[in-house]
Enzyme design. Sequence first.
Site, short mmCIF file in Angstrom:
data_model
loop_
_atom_site.label_atom_id
_atom_site.label_comp_id
_atom_site.label_asym_id
_atom_site.label_seq_id
_atom_site.Cartn_x
_atom_site.Cartn_y
_atom_site.Cartn_z
N ASP A 1 37.70 37.70 44.01
CA ASP A 1 36.42 38.15 42.90
C ASP A 1 34.65 38.36 43.93
OD1 ASP A 1 36.57 38.23 40.48
OD2 ASP A 1 37.32 36.34 40.00
N GLN B 1 39.76 32.40 36.98
CA GLN B 1 38.99 33.33 35.66
C GLN B 1 37.65 32.42 34.99
OE1 GLN B 1 40.17 36.61 34.29
NE2 GLN B 1 38.08 36.53 33.55
N LYS C 1 45.54 42.35 34.12
CA LYS C 1 45.66 41.26 35.94
C LYS C 1 46.57 40.86 36.53
CE LYS C 1 40.36 40.35 35.84
NZ LYS C 1 39.23 39.36 35.86
#
Length: 286
Positions: free
Chosen positions: A117, A94, A50
Site C-alpha cells: 500500500d 484495509q 482486490k
Amino acid sequence: MSARIIDGKAIAAARRERLAAEVATLGFRPGLAVILVGDDPASSVYVRNKQKAAVKAGFAGGTERLPAETSEAALLARIAALNADPEVDGILVQLPLPAHIRTQAVIEAIDPAKDVDGFHPINVGRLVTGQPSLVACTPKGVMTLLAEAGVPVPGARAIVLGRSTIVGRPVAALLTLADATVTLAHSRTRDLAAECRRAEIVIAAVGRPELVRGDWIAPGAAVIDVGINRRPDGTLTGDVAFGEASAHAGWITPVPGGVGPMTIATLLENTLSAARARRGKGARAA
Ligand code: NAD
C-alpha cells in the site's frame, strides 16, 4: 473542445492482463495477504475486489477477516507472522480500522519490503527523496493514467486538490519528481477556482461531489478525478462536474471507470515488484 476520455477501466484491464502473463512465467506465485478487521460494507467490497483481481492474476494468498473487536495486539501479532512468512510478498491491511486500533502503529508494523500500500514512513520517505520505493496505489495509478494518455508532464503547471497522506501529498510528490510545477491546494486555499484555471494538469482528490466546475478548467487541461462520492440516489460521482469540465479539458477521467480500477491494478504491480525484489534473482527466471 470536447475532452478525450481516459478510460481507466480499459487501461487497468490491459495492465492486469500483461501482469498475469508475466506471473505465469515466474515459476512461483507472488503472495498477497489482505486483512480486513470488522465488517464495514465499503471495505468488504474493496477487499473482495482486490482479492478477486489477485486470484485472477495468478497470485497466492487470501483474505483474513478478523472480528471488529480484535485487539491491536492481536492484529500486530498477525502482521508479525505475515512479515516472517516467506510465501507472503505483500501485506495489505484495509483501512479504516476500528477506533480502538492505532492506524499508524499498524502501518508501521508492516515490513516496508512487503508494504504494497506504500503507507509505511520508510516508503513515504523514500518516495519524497526520489529513491525506489513501494508507492501508494492510487497516486501511482494517477501517474500511470497521465503516462498512458500521453499527457506531457515535465514543465507543466499542475494542481493537486487535497493534501491527504494517502492521495494528495504523494500525488504532489510524484508530479514534482516527474518535473511538473506543482501547487498543492486544500480546504484553506484562497480562490481555488483561480488556482485551478492556471493549471495544465488538475488532480482532484477532495471528496466533495462536483466541486470542480467547468469554468475552473483551462482549455486543453488534463483532469484526473480521484473523488468517489455517492449521490442520494446511490449513483457515484467524482469531485469534478464531468459534463461541464469535458467541454474545456483536453483529457478527463470518468467516475466510475477512471482512477478506481487503476488502484487495484497498481496493487498487483506493487505486489509483483515486492516479490521480485524480495525473492532476488531467481524471481526473474522464466
Ligand atoms: P481526505 O478526506 O483524507 O482528504 C481530503 C482533502 O481535501 C483534505 O486535504 C482537505 O484539505 C481537502 N479539501 C476538503 N475540502 C476542500 C475544499 N472545499 N477545497 C479544497 N480542498 C478541500 O480524502 P482522501 O482520502 O484523500 O480522498 C479524497 C477522495 O478520493 C474521496 O472522494 C475518496 O473517496 C477518493 N479516493 C478514491 C480512491 C480511488 O481508488 N479512486 C482512493 C482513495 C480515495
